[in-house]
Motif scaffolding. Structure first.
Motif, PDB file in Angstrom:
ATOM      1  N   PHE A   1     -80.535 -39.233 -31.567  1.00 52.35           N
ATOM      2  CA  PHE A   1     -79.625 -39.146 -30.425  1.00 52.35           C
ATOM      3  C   PHE A   1     -80.043 -37.997 -29.505  1.00 52.35           C
ATOM      4  O   PHE A   1     -80.057 -38.140 -28.286  1.00 52.35           O
ATOM      5  CB  PHE A   1     -78.182 -38.947 -30.882  1.00 52.35           C
ATOM      6  CG  PHE A   1     -77.586 -40.124 -31.592  1.00 52.35           C
ATOM      7  CD1 PHE A   1     -78.237 -41.352 -31.681  1.00 52.35           C
ATOM      8  CD2 PHE A   1     -76.347 -40.020 -32.197  1.00 52.35           C
ATOM      9  CE1 PHE A   1     -77.679 -42.429 -32.339  1.00 52.35           C
ATOM     10  CE2 PHE A   1     -75.770 -41.095 -32.849  1.00 52.35           C
ATOM     11  CZ  PHE A   1     -76.438 -42.294 -32.924  1.00 52.35           C
ATOM     12  N   PHE A   2     -80.370 -36.847 -30.096  1.00 56.59           N
ATOM     13  CA  PHE A   2     -80.813 -35.696 -29.313  1.00 56.59           C
ATOM     14  C   PHE A   2     -82.060 -36.057 -28.517  1.00 56.59           C
ATOM     15  O   PHE A   2     -82.159 -35.756 -27.317  1.00 56.59           O
ATOM     16  CB  PHE A   2     -81.091 -34.505 -30.237  1.00 56.59           C
ATOM     17  CG  PHE A   2     -81.432 -33.240 -29.517  1.00 56.59           C
ATOM     18  CD1 PHE A   2     -80.449 -32.311 -29.239  1.00 56.59           C
ATOM     19  CD2 PHE A   2     -82.732 -32.966 -29.117  1.00 56.59           C
ATOM     20  CE1 PHE A   2     -80.752 -31.133 -28.570  1.00 56.59           C
ATOM     21  CE2 PHE A   2     -83.046 -31.802 -28.451  1.00 56.59           C
ATOM     22  CZ  PHE A   2     -82.055 -30.878 -28.175  1.00 56.59           C
TER      23      PHE A   2
ATOM     24  N   TYR B   1     -73.867 -30.936 -28.643  1.00 59.60           N
ATOM     25  CA  TYR B   1     -73.100 -31.366 -29.810  1.00 59.60           C
ATOM     26  C   TYR B   1     -73.983 -32.050 -30.844  1.00 59.60           C
ATOM     27  O   TYR B   1     -73.725 -31.952 -32.041  1.00 59.60           O
ATOM     28  CB  TYR B   1     -71.854 -32.165 -29.421  1.00 59.60           C
ATOM     29  CG  TYR B   1     -71.968 -33.656 -29.367  1.00 59.60           C
ATOM     30  CD1 TYR B   1     -71.884 -34.424 -30.515  1.00 59.60           C
ATOM     31  CD2 TYR B   1     -72.136 -34.311 -28.154  1.00 59.60           C
ATOM     32  CE1 TYR B   1     -71.970 -35.789 -30.459  1.00 59.60           C
ATOM     33  CE2 TYR B   1     -72.215 -35.681 -28.094  1.00 59.60           C
ATOM     34  CZ  TYR B   1     -72.136 -36.415 -29.252  1.00 59.60           C
ATOM     35  OH  TYR B   1     -72.220 -37.768 -29.195  1.00 59.60           O
ATOM     36  N   ASN B   2     -75.059 -32.703 -30.425  1.00 62.08           N
ATOM     37  CA  ASN B   2     -76.002 -33.228 -31.416  1.00 62.08           C
ATOM     38  C   ASN B   2     -76.768 -32.100 -32.084  1.00 62.08           C
ATOM     39  O   ASN B   2     -77.137 -32.212 -33.257  1.00 62.08           O
ATOM     40  CB  ASN B   2     -76.945 -34.255 -30.785  1.00 62.08           C
ATOM     41  CG  ASN B   2     -76.310 -35.616 -30.728  1.00 62.08           C
ATOM     42  OD1 ASN B   2     -76.114 -36.237 -31.759  1.00 62.08           O
ATOM     43  ND2 ASN B   2     -75.951 -36.061 -29.538  1.00 62.08           N
TER      44      ASN B   2
ATOM     45  N   TRP C   1     -69.754 -45.045 -33.756  1.00 59.61           N
ATOM     46  CA  TRP C   1     -69.618 -43.810 -34.533  1.00 59.61           C
ATOM     47  C   TRP C   1     -68.199 -43.261 -34.392  1.00 59.61           C
ATOM     48  O   TRP C   1     -67.560 -42.882 -35.378  1.00 59.61           O
ATOM     49  CB  TRP C   1     -70.632 -42.792 -34.040  1.00 59.61           C
ATOM     50  CG  TRP C   1     -70.759 -41.536 -34.818  1.00 59.61           C
ATOM     51  CD1 TRP C   1     -69.807 -40.577 -35.014  1.00 59.61           C
ATOM     52  CD2 TRP C   1     -71.908 -41.057 -35.503  1.00 59.61           C
ATOM     53  NE1 TRP C   1     -70.297 -39.552 -35.757  1.00 59.61           N
ATOM     54  CE2 TRP C   1     -71.585 -39.822 -36.074  1.00 59.61           C
ATOM     55  CE3 TRP C   1     -73.192 -41.557 -35.664  1.00 59.61           C
ATOM     56  CZ2 TRP C   1     -72.500 -39.071 -36.799  1.00 59.61           C
ATOM     57  CZ3 TRP C   1     -74.102 -40.806 -36.393  1.00 59.61           C
ATOM     58  CH2 TRP C   1     -73.755 -39.590 -36.959  1.00 59.61           C
TER      59      TRP C   1
ATOM     60  N   SER D   1     -78.720 -37.920 -35.698  1.00 60.18           N
ATOM     61  CA  SER D   1     -78.507 -36.845 -34.726  1.00 60.18           C
ATOM     62  C   SER D   1     -79.807 -36.438 -34.041  1.00 60.18           C
ATOM     63  O   SER D   1     -79.816 -36.167 -32.835  1.00 60.18           O
ATOM     64  CB  SER D   1     -77.875 -35.630 -35.409  1.00 60.18           C
ATOM     65  OG  SER D   1     -76.589 -35.959 -35.872  1.00 60.18           O
TER      66      SER D   1
ATOM     67  N   LEU E   1     -72.752 -44.661 -30.297  1.00 62.15           N
ATOM     68  CA  LEU E   1     -71.756 -43.586 -30.260  1.00 62.15           C
ATOM     69  C   LEU E   1     -70.332 -44.143 -30.253  1.00 62.15           C
ATOM     70  O   LEU E   1     -69.433 -43.558 -30.864  1.00 62.15           O
ATOM     71  CB  LEU E   1     -71.983 -42.677 -29.056  1.00 62.15           C
ATOM     72  CG  LEU E   1     -73.182 -41.738 -29.171  1.00 62.15           C
ATOM     73  CD1 LEU E   1     -73.370 -40.955 -27.882  1.00 62.15           C
ATOM     74  CD2 LEU E   1     -73.020 -40.789 -30.352  1.00 62.15           C
TER      75      LEU E   1
ATOM     76  N   PRO F   1     -77.147 -39.129 -41.384  1.00 62.74           N
ATOM     77  CA  PRO F   1     -76.547 -38.466 -40.221  1.00 62.74           C
ATOM     78  C   PRO F   1     -77.506 -37.497 -39.534  1.00 62.74           C
ATOM     79  O   PRO F   1     -77.505 -37.378 -38.305  1.00 62.74           O
ATOM     80  CB  PRO F   1     -75.352 -37.708 -40.789  1.00 62.74           C
ATOM     81  CG  PRO F   1     -75.093 -38.295 -42.123  1.00 62.74           C
ATOM     82  CD  PRO F   1     -76.393 -38.852 -42.603  1.00 62.74           C
ATOM     83  N   LEU F   2     -78.350 -36.832 -40.316  1.00 58.41           N
ATOM     84  CA  LEU F   2     -79.314 -35.900 -39.740  1.00 58.41           C
ATOM     85  C   LEU F   2     -80.349 -36.647 -38.900  1.00 58.41           C
ATOM     86  O   LEU F   2     -80.643 -36.254 -37.756  1.00 58.41           O
ATOM     87  CB  LEU F   2     -79.995 -35.094 -40.847  1.00 58.41           C
ATOM     88  CG  LEU F   2     -81.043 -34.078 -40.416  1.00 58.41           C
ATOM     89  CD1 LEU F   2     -80.449 -33.029 -39.482  1.00 58.41           C
ATOM     90  CD2 LEU F   2     -81.667 -33.414 -41.630  1.00 58.41           C
TER      91      LEU F   2
ATOM     92  N   PHE G   1     -74.711 -31.042 -34.918  1.00 56.66           N
ATOM     93  CA  PHE G   1     -74.888 -31.968 -36.041  1.00 56.66           C
ATOM     94  C   PHE G   1     -76.215 -31.726 -36.762  1.00 56.66           C
ATOM     95  O   PHE G   1     -76.282 -31.801 -37.989  1.00 56.66           O
ATOM     96  CB  PHE G   1     -74.832 -33.416 -35.567  1.00 56.66           C
ATOM     97  CG  PHE G   1     -73.445 -33.956 -35.438  1.00 56.66           C
ATOM     98  CD1 PHE G   1     -72.658 -34.168 -36.558  1.00 56.66           C
ATOM     99  CD2 PHE G   1     -72.919 -34.253 -34.192  1.00 56.66           C
ATOM    100  CE1 PHE G   1     -71.386 -34.682 -36.443  1.00 56.66           C
ATOM    101  CE2 PHE G   1     -71.651 -34.762 -34.068  1.00 56.66           C
ATOM    102  CZ  PHE G   1     -70.871 -34.975 -35.195  1.00 56.66           C
ATOM    103  N   ILE G   2     -77.262 -31.461 -36.007  1.00 51.12           N
ATOM    104  CA  ILE G   2     -78.572 -31.215 -36.625  1.00 51.12           C
ATOM    105  C   ILE G   2     -78.525 -29.958 -37.481  1.00 51.12           C
ATOM    106  O   ILE G   2     -78.962 -29.966 -38.639  1.00 51.12           O
ATOM    107  CB  ILE G   2     -79.673 -31.130 -35.543  1.00 51.12           C
ATOM    108  CG1 ILE G   2     -79.873 -32.503 -34.886  1.00 51.12           C
ATOM    109  CG2 ILE G   2     -80.980 -30.606 -36.138  1.00 51.12           C
ATOM    110  CD1 ILE G   2     -80.707 -32.464 -33.618  1.00 51.12           C
TER     111      ILE G   2
ATOM    112  N   ASP H   1     -66.685 -35.755 -34.215  1.00 51.26           N
ATOM    113  CA  ASP H   1     -67.049 -37.155 -34.443  1.00 51.26           C
ATOM    114  C   ASP H   1     -66.297 -38.136 -33.553  1.00 51.26           C
ATOM    115  O   ASP H   1     -66.699 -39.292 -33.456  1.00 51.26           O
ATOM    116  CB  ASP H   1     -66.810 -37.542 -35.902  1.00 51.26           C
ATOM    117  CG  ASP H   1     -67.833 -36.945 -36.844  1.00 51.26           C
ATOM    118  OD1 ASP H   1     -68.881 -36.500 -36.365  1.00 51.26           O
ATOM    119  OD2 ASP H   1     -67.576 -36.925 -38.058  1.00 51.26           O
TER     120      ASP H   1
END
Length: 127
Positions: A115-116, A82-83, A21, A112, A18, A108-109, A86-87, A57
């Protein structure tokens, strides 16, 4: 006092990713301020695209990292929220802008979703 050693390994990895990122997003904002981005089915132009990049971001990962370091109760919820944005945006991008972005929408998908999942799995750390 919180130390780096006290963080679970998955959260250490997430923190590093992160931070990278956010740094990458700052570099993109500086070098390509007129960049277009897809956001929930709309291609945003500057300055709206720069505002979304700055909020989602840069500031959101940094806020999550702060909550992670301080073990703040809202950190897991914020990180998953927030993830989740993004999803959902990644799904919209795949469906509506596949011809524009092609396979570039997948990394990115996938990031995310990972990360989630990490935040969800480690949510008890924030108690």
């Amino acid at each position: 006092m919180q130390t780096w050693r006290a963080l679970p390994i998955l959260l250490k990895i997430l923190a590093i990713l992160l931070a990278l990122w956010a740094a990458m997003s700052i570099a993109v904002l500086v070098t390509m301020p007129e960049r277009q981005i897809p956001f929930f089915g709309v291609m945003l132009q500057a300055p709206a695209s720069a505002l979304v990049v700055a909020l989602l971001d840069v500031l959101s990962p940094l806020a999550f990292l702060y909550a992670l370091w301080r073990r703040l109760r809202w950190g897991a919820t914020f990180g998953m929220a927030y993830n989740g944005v993004f999803i959902l945006n990644g799904v919209f991008t795949l469906v509506l802008f596949r011809d524009v972005f092609g396979n570039a929408a997948y990394p990115p998908l996938v990031a995310s979703v990972l990360f989630f999942a990490i935040i969800y799995r480690q949510r008890n750390y924030f108690a």
